[in-house]
Design a protein around this motif. Structure first.
Motif, PDB file in Angstrom:
ATOM      1  N   LYS A 189       0.901  -1.158  -0.145  1.00 28.18           N
ATOM      2  CA  LYS A 189      -0.030   0.002   0.029  1.00 28.18           C
ATOM      3  C   LYS A 189       0.788   1.447  -0.017  1.00 28.18           C
ATOM      4  O   LYS A 189       0.535   2.184  -0.552  1.00 28.18           O
ATOM      5  CB  LYS A 189      -0.792   0.107   1.246  1.00 28.18           C
ATOM      6  N   GLY A 193       1.218   4.342  -2.894  1.00 32.48           N
ATOM      7  CA  GLY A 193       0.971   5.703  -2.665  1.00 32.48           C
ATOM      8  C   GLY A 193       2.072   6.594  -2.837  1.00 32.48           C
ATOM      9  O   GLY A 193       1.903   8.026  -2.731  1.00 32.48           O
ATOM     10  N   ASP A 198      -2.169  10.819  -2.387  1.00 35.66           N
ATOM     11  CA  ASP A 198      -2.821   9.764  -1.283  1.00 35.66           C
ATOM     12  C   ASP A 198      -1.561   9.582  -0.483  1.00 35.66           C
ATOM     13  O   ASP A 198      -1.918   8.767   0.670  1.00 35.66           O
ATOM     14  CB  ASP A 198      -3.318   8.846  -1.849  1.00 35.66           C
ATOM     15  N   ASP A 199      -0.354  10.022  -0.665  1.00 33.87           N
ATOM     16  CA  ASP A 199       0.838   9.403  -0.065  1.00 33.87           C
ATOM     17  C   ASP A 199       0.629   9.497   1.834  1.00 33.87           C
ATOM     18  O   ASP A 199       0.577   8.587   2.309  1.00 33.87           O
ATOM     19  CB  ASP A 199       2.080  10.046  -0.416  1.00 33.87           C
ATOM     20  N   ARG A 201      -2.096  10.207   3.445  1.00 40.89           N
ATOM     21  CA  ARG A 201      -3.248   9.565   3.975  1.00 40.89           C
ATOM     22  C   ARG A 201      -2.870   8.022   4.309  1.00 40.89           C
ATOM     23  O   ARG A 201      -3.236   7.314   5.279  1.00 40.89           O
ATOM     24  CB  ARG A 201      -4.375   9.584   3.110  1.00 40.89           C
ATOM     25  N   VAL A 202      -2.269   7.364   3.041  1.00 40.77           N
ATOM     26  CA  VAL A 202      -1.890   5.986   3.179  1.00 40.77           C
ATOM     27  C   VAL A 202      -0.881   5.665   4.445  1.00 40.77           C
ATOM     28  O   VAL A 202      -1.009   4.679   4.907  1.00 40.77           O
ATOM     29  CB  VAL A 202      -1.263   5.670   1.967  1.00 40.77           C
ATOM     30  N   GLN A 205      -3.169   5.539   7.057  1.00 45.16           N
ATOM     31  CA  GLN A 205      -4.035   4.124   6.908  1.00 45.16           C
ATOM     32  C   GLN A 205      -3.407   2.676   7.349  1.00 45.16           C
ATOM     33  O   GLN A 205      -3.806   2.145   7.979  1.00 45.16           O
ATOM     34  CB  GLN A 205      -4.434   4.098   5.613  1.00 45.16           C
TER      35      GLN A 205
END
Length: 302
Positions: A189, A193, A198-199, A201-202, A205
């Motif tokens: 993931k 990212g 989205d980096d 956020r990941v 996450q």
């Protein structure tokens, strides 16, 4: 540049996870482990060379004329039990040493468990420790570090003969294969990212979704509820499963029930001696410690 092992083959799952899958030579391989080097190359060299200075052991590494350590081609598995980086002055040199040993040793003979400082590198924008090596890496550095995770050279845990190796450990039993697969999923993931919108956020996450490995505690990262790379030794109960951990600093190796903590390098930086490795054979666990005047002593832990 984080742990560049470009060109090193991906490990099979059994070899990735357990000493029992390492091909035997004349006898079962001996495990040597060290934790929390934190960029202190000279202290790590001294600890790793304790076996070469002890008459009862073959060396796990040998030094060349320049003092560079190389794999000694003896029947060992060498576990770096987390936190290779940050704090000390020689982070890149430590990573180069570990990468060199991975390349020189047969497949599966050098294992690295993820420490919380390597976890910070994976999610550097989330943690934001810009004064540390782990907080100063760029996208290319993070991509380079994800490669040995995806190839199985950096793992969440490693199964020894009678103990499990993980940086901070767990109060409860767990499957080594499952936590290593969890780390692989998190790394995939993160790789997808990298450098995208989205980096960040990941990065958050994977911490939320892979709590058993990467999760932080309630109120403080090392408090109860933390995962295998974060939990403080103080929160491991006496009835926790048999483990060798690092993470929490001590001056000498510590034992609580069946949990042994080997993080002693930093607390001995200002004194002569004190650096140590653990040695596990099928029926014994030892601490091999550097004494003043370069003598080496051995203590049976289990």
């Amino acid at each position: 540049m984080p742990l560049d092992i470009t060109g090193t083959p991906r490990l099979s799952t059994p070899l990735r996870d357990s000493i029992r899958s390492v091909p035997n030579e004349e006898s079962s391989p001996t495990i040597v482990s060290i934790s929390d080097i934190h960029g202190y190359l000279e202290a790590a060299r001294s600890a790793l060379l304790t076996l070469a200075d002890h008459p009862g052991f073959d060396p796990v590494v040998v030094a060349d004329e320049d003092g560079t350590l190389h794999w000694a081609n003896n029947n060992y598995v060498l576990v770096f039990n987390g936190d290779l980086i940050d704090r000390g002055p020689a982070n890149e040199a430590v990573l180069k040493m570990v990468a060199r040993l991975i390349k020189e040793a047969p497949p599966g003979r050098v294992r690295v468990t993820l420490g919380n400082h390597e976890a910070i590198l994976l999610s550097t924008d989330h943690f934001g420790y810009s004064n540390w090596f782990a907080g100063q890496v760029n996208v290319d550095d993070r991509r380079l570090f994800l490669e040995p995770v995806l190839a199985g050279h950096v793992v969440a845990a490693y199964q020894g003969y009678n103990v499990t190796y993980a940086h901070a450990g767990s109060p409860d039993p767990y499957s080594v294969s499952e936590v290593n697969e969890s780390l692989i999923k998190a790394a995939k993931k993160l790789a997808d990212g990298l450098g995208t919108n989205d980096d960040v956020r990941v990065q958050q996450q994977v911490i939320d979704e892979h709590q058993r490995v990467l999760g932080v505690g309630d109120g403080h990262p090392k408090s109860p509820g933390a995962g295998l790379v974060w939990l403080d030794f103080a929160y491991l109960p006496k009835d926790a499963p048999p483990q060798v951990v690092g993470h929490t600093r001590h001056t000498t190796p510590q034992r609580k029930g069946q949990v042994h903590c080997q993080n002693v390098l930093r607390n001995n930086l200002d004194s002569e001696g004190g650096e140590a490795v653990f040695v596990e054979e099928p029926n014994f666990l030892y601490a091999v410690t550097r004494c003043p005047h370069s003598n080496v002593k051995t203590k049976i832990l289990r």
